[in-house]
Scaffold this motif. Structure first.
Motif, PDB file in Angstrom:
ATOM      1  N   GLN A  60       0.834  -1.188   0.000  1.00 23.50           N
ATOM      2  CA  GLN A  60       0.000   0.000   0.000  1.00 23.50           C
ATOM      3  C   GLN A  60       0.872   1.242   0.000  1.00 23.50           C
ATOM      4  O   GLN A  60       1.968   1.248   0.546  1.00 23.50           O
ATOM      5  CB  GLN A  60      -0.902   0.043   1.236  1.00 23.50           C
ATOM      6  CG  GLN A  60      -2.055  -0.921   1.183  1.00 23.50           C
ATOM      7  CD  GLN A  60      -3.041  -0.665   2.310  1.00 23.50           C
ATOM      8  OE1 GLN A  60      -2.712  -0.054   3.311  1.00 23.50           O
ATOM      9  NE2 GLN A  60      -4.253  -1.146   2.125  1.00 23.50           N
ATOM     10  N   GLY A  61       0.367   2.279  -0.610  1.00 25.99           N
ATOM     11  CA  GLY A  61       1.062   3.560  -0.633  1.00 25.99           C
ATOM     12  C   GLY A  61       0.122   4.656  -0.188  1.00 25.99           C
ATOM     13  O   GLY A  61      -1.077   4.443  -0.022  1.00 25.99           O
ATOM     14  N   ARG A  62       0.676   5.849   0.031  1.00 30.05           N
ATOM     15  CA  ARG A  62      -0.101   7.036   0.380  1.00 30.05           C
ATOM     16  C   ARG A  62       0.508   8.213  -0.371  1.00 30.05           C
ATOM     17  O   ARG A  62       1.722   8.368  -0.394  1.00 30.05           O
ATOM     18  CB  ARG A  62      -0.038   7.323   1.879  1.00 30.05           C
ATOM     19  CG  ARG A  62      -0.743   6.315   2.735  1.00 30.05           C
ATOM     20  CD  ARG A  62      -0.551   6.705   4.209  1.00 30.05           C
ATOM     21  NE  ARG A  62      -1.108   5.715   5.094  1.00 30.05           N
ATOM     22  CZ  ARG A  62      -2.330   5.780   5.610  1.00 30.05           C
ATOM     23  NH1 ARG A  62      -3.114   6.793   5.327  1.00 30.05           N
ATOM     24  NH2 ARG A  62      -2.768   4.841   6.404  1.00 30.05           N
ATOM     25  N   ILE A  63      -0.315   9.039  -0.933  1.00 23.67           N
ATOM     26  CA  ILE A  63       0.169  10.246  -1.595  1.00 23.67           C
ATOM     27  C   ILE A  63       0.748  11.159  -0.520  1.00 23.67           C
ATOM     28  O   ILE A  63       0.105  11.423   0.491  1.00 23.67           O
ATOM     29  CB  ILE A  63      -0.967  10.965  -2.358  1.00 23.67           C
ATOM     30  CG1 ILE A  63      -1.541  10.066  -3.454  1.00 23.67           C
ATOM     31  CG2 ILE A  63      -0.470  12.291  -2.934  1.00 23.67           C
ATOM     32  CD1 ILE A  63      -0.563   9.707  -4.547  1.00 23.67           C
ATOM     33  N   SER A  64       1.972  11.603  -0.724  1.00 25.54           N
ATOM     34  CA  SER A  64       2.692  12.469   0.218  1.00 25.54           C
ATOM     35  C   SER A  64       2.859  11.828   1.593  1.00 25.54           C
ATOM     36  O   SER A  64       3.150  12.516   2.557  1.00 25.54           O
ATOM     37  CB  SER A  64       1.995  13.820   0.370  1.00 25.54           C
ATOM     38  OG  SER A  64       1.964  14.494  -0.862  1.00 25.54           O
ATOM     39  N   GLY A  65       2.635  10.546   1.706  1.00 24.71           N
ATOM     40  CA  GLY A  65       2.819   9.855   2.977  1.00 24.71           C
ATOM     41  C   GLY A  65       1.695  10.048   3.972  1.00 24.71           C
ATOM     42  O   GLY A  65       1.690   9.437   5.030  1.00 24.71           O
ATOM     43  N   THR A  66       0.726  10.914   3.666  1.00 21.39           N
ATOM     44  CA  THR A  66      -0.353  11.181   4.616  1.00 21.39           C
ATOM     45  C   THR A  66      -1.744  11.000   4.015  1.00 21.39           C
ATOM     46  O   THR A  66      -2.727  11.040   4.738  1.00 21.39           O
ATOM     47  CB  THR A  66      -0.259  12.622   5.154  1.00 21.39           C
ATOM     48  OG1 THR A  66      -0.318  13.536   4.049  1.00 21.39           O
ATOM     49  CG2 THR A  66       1.033  12.838   5.930  1.00 21.39           C
ATOM     50  N   PRO A 117      -4.780   5.597   1.900  1.00 24.47           N
ATOM     51  CA  PRO A 117      -4.007   4.473   1.369  1.00 24.47           C
ATOM     52  C   PRO A 117      -4.614   3.923   0.076  1.00 24.47           C
ATOM     53  O   PRO A 117      -5.824   3.948  -0.116  1.00 24.47           O
ATOM     54  CB  PRO A 117      -4.062   3.432   2.486  1.00 24.47           C
ATOM     55  CG  PRO A 117      -5.219   3.799   3.325  1.00 24.47           C
ATOM     56  CD  PRO A 117      -5.445   5.271   3.164  1.00 24.47           C
ATOM     57  N   THR A 156      -0.654  -0.342  -4.390  1.00 25.71           N
ATOM     58  CA  THR A 156       0.275  -0.027  -5.465  1.00 25.71           C
ATOM     59  C   THR A 156       0.660  -1.262  -6.265  1.00 25.71           C
ATOM     60  O   THR A 156       1.184  -1.145  -7.353  1.00 25.71           O
ATOM     61  CB  THR A 156       1.556   0.626  -4.921  1.00 25.71           C
ATOM     62  OG1 THR A 156       2.188  -0.278  -4.026  1.00 25.71           O
ATOM     63  CG2 THR A 156       1.248   1.926  -4.213  1.00 25.71           C
ATOM     64  N   HIS A 199      22.085   5.531   2.291  1.00 25.52           N
ATOM     65  CA  HIS A 199      21.033   6.540   2.204  1.00 25.52           C
ATOM     66  C   HIS A 199      21.614   7.939   2.012  1.00 25.52           C
ATOM     67  O   HIS A 199      21.072   8.738   1.240  1.00 25.52           O
ATOM     68  CB  HIS A 199      20.138   6.504   3.449  1.00 25.52           C
ATOM     69  CG  HIS A 199      19.260   5.299   3.516  1.00 25.52           C
ATOM     70  ND1 HIS A 199      18.253   5.046   2.612  1.00 25.52           N
ATOM     71  CD2 HIS A 199      19.245   4.256   4.378  1.00 25.52           C
ATOM     72  CE1 HIS A 199      17.661   3.905   2.902  1.00 25.52           C
ATOM     73  NE2 HIS A 199      18.246   3.401   3.967  1.00 25.52           N
TER      74      HIS A 199
END
Length: 152
Positions: A52-58, A61, A64, A129
């Protein structure tokens, strides 16, 4: 209410171990020398998980797609059970993570595993990173500066 420190340590260890390059993890594991034997409870299995993803992390959900994951479970002779989940199809990596997870539950091994496996792998991950971030920062374009230099 603060979480149990041993649970937090285990979560951190499993995250670091699962994300570590398999060849590097195997080298550090072998460098430990003799380790307690274990019985494989769940031989490494390859499967899929939904990511699962989230646009802009917030944002809300959304699915994907699927990701290949390998899992394994082991038990030491003392009864400690360890579990390993890694992205990809590396069965040896999953079994090694499970063995380290089980061994990390023994008080006589915790400090050694932290010093000789987890800390070096965590430092190497941080270095990777930083390198990726530096490469990305080198491509950044400041459009405000470009517009000012162009006289607009």
């Amino acid at each position: 209410m603060s979480p149990n420190p041993s649970i937090e340590r285990r979560r951190r260890w499993l995250s670091v171990l699962a994300k570590a390059p398999s060849t590097r993890l195997q080298a550090l594991w072998q460098a430990l020398g003799a380790t307690p034997s274990y019985v494989v409870l769940r031989r490494p299995e390859i499967g899929l998980v939904m990511v699962q993803g989230r646009i802009s992390g917030t944002g809300a959900p959304f699915c994907t797609g699927e990701m290949t994951v390998t899992r394994a479970a082991v038990r030491l002779d003392g009864g400690e059970m360890g579990f390993g989940y890694v992205g990809g199809r590396d069965t040896r990596h999953a079994e090694t993570v499970a063995a380290i997870d089980a061994l990390g539950q023994r008080a006589d091994w915790t400090e050694r595993l932290e010093a000789e496996l987890v800390t070096p792998l965590a430092r190497e991950a941080e270095a990777r990173h930083r390198l990726i971030a530096a490469r990305a920062a080198a491509t950044k374009v400041d459009f405000f500066t470009v517009a000012r230099e162009a006289g607009t």
